[in-house]
Scaffold this motif. Sequence first.
Motif, short mmCIF file in Angstrom:
data_model
loop_
_atom_site.label_atom_id
_atom_site.label_comp_id
_atom_site.label_asym_id
_atom_site.label_seq_id
_atom_site.Cartn_x
_atom_site.Cartn_y
_atom_site.Cartn_z
N UNK A 93 0.85 -1.19 0.00
CA UNK A 93 0.00 0.00 0.00
C UNK A 93 0.89 1.24 0.00
N UNK A 94 0.60 2.17 -0.91
CA UNK A 94 1.34 3.42 -0.93
C UNK A 94 0.46 4.53 -1.51
N UNK A 95 0.87 5.77 -1.30
CA UNK A 95 0.15 6.94 -1.82
C UNK A 95 1.06 7.64 -2.83
N UNK A 96 0.49 7.97 -4.00
CA UNK A 96 1.28 8.59 -5.06
C UNK A 96 0.38 9.51 -5.90
N UNK A 122 -3.70 14.74 -7.99
CA UNK A 122 -4.56 14.07 -7.02
C UNK A 122 -3.82 12.91 -6.38
N UNK A 123 -3.85 12.83 -5.06
CA UNK A 123 -3.14 11.75 -4.37
C UNK A 123 -4.00 10.48 -4.39
N UNK A 124 -3.37 9.40 -4.83
CA UNK A 124 -4.07 8.13 -5.01
C UNK A 124 -3.51 7.09 -4.04
N UNK A 125 -4.40 6.40 -3.35
CA UNK A 125 -4.02 5.28 -2.49
C UNK A 125 -4.00 4.03 -3.37
N UNK A 126 -2.83 3.46 -3.57
CA UNK A 126 -2.68 2.27 -4.40
C UNK A 126 -2.50 1.04 -3.50
N UNK A 127 -3.36 0.05 -3.69
CA UNK A 127 -3.29 -1.17 -2.89
C UNK A 127 -3.06 -2.38 -3.80
N UNK A 128 -2.22 -3.28 -3.32
CA UNK A 128 -2.13 -4.61 -3.93
C UNK A 128 -2.47 -5.62 -2.86
#
Length: 332
Positions: free
Chosen positions: A91-94, A140-146
């Motif tokens: 999980x990270x924000x980008x 826009x900041x996006x929360x990316x989850x795997x």
Amino acid sequence: MTAEELWAEFCSKKNVDINTPYEAWGFGGSGDDVPGRLAKLVKEGIKFGTASSYDLYELEDALDELPRAGDYSVILDGNDEAVCIIRDYDVYVRPFKEVSPFHAYSEGEGDKSLKYWREVHKEFFEEELEETDLSFTEDLKVVCEKFSLEYVPGKDVEQELLFAEPSMDYAEEIESYKKEMLEAGSSFDGCFSMKRHDNVRDFVDDCINWSNPSREADERGVWGNVILVIRKSDHKMVGCMQVHNVLNDRMKNYTGHVGYSVRPSERRKGYATKMLSKACDFLRSFGIEEIGVSCLPDNEASRKTILANGGEYVETVFLEEDNVNLERYIIR
């Protein structure tokens, strides 16, 4: 089946404490039965990623509810029926403009390309922000989850390897991997700049920058993704891949699209074959139909890995700057 019923069944069969926190939710988006269609992709092992707006969490004063590695979720279809259970591992924000091609691929939608992901998610985020004072921008900041697929009723879930992007969450595993490779005198194929960086943070930042689709081309003239290969059972890093979607002349003529290595203590377990298969599937999301891979003539294990993935021998070439011969293969 309700979320509560599925969770109880999962906990009973997988020996998980039933009081472990989890969330129940369905995928969003426009179109016919999006929650059901995307849940099906998860169950099939095609979709292992999702994205949400960080700004909405912030606007709703809910940053403490941001997804974290280790979180469980019960996935619902369009009728609020529970269909499977997943668990976040990366999980990270980008910023939207910096979301990597590998994350787009992990979401498993359309042709799995970054172009498709950007089009669909721009529309999705615009709709989500309509009723707020916020508007969509490339920043826009996006929360990316795997996530890993943990449980599907009536089905044996076989997922041995997880594929993650480099982050400080894996700092200890990266350091341990590098140490073992150095002690074994192994070449760092597929490890990008791991060997030359003394600091893990520098390596992680280098990898993130390399996969950033919004950056300008540097003197290397290439783009690509470094992918950490994590064994699900113990979260040990067992391999590393360097996957190039834009090649320079050296790559075109000698080394190809993919480099990979397996941790010395974890070799001869079939990991390399599965890694190369995943890399090839990822490269096809760019529309690449002929994937170039190379190996040293005396590397029988690597040759077998390439052939197991349908590799066709092309030629043996001499790479003068490294003073080595390389066998070149194409995987279609």
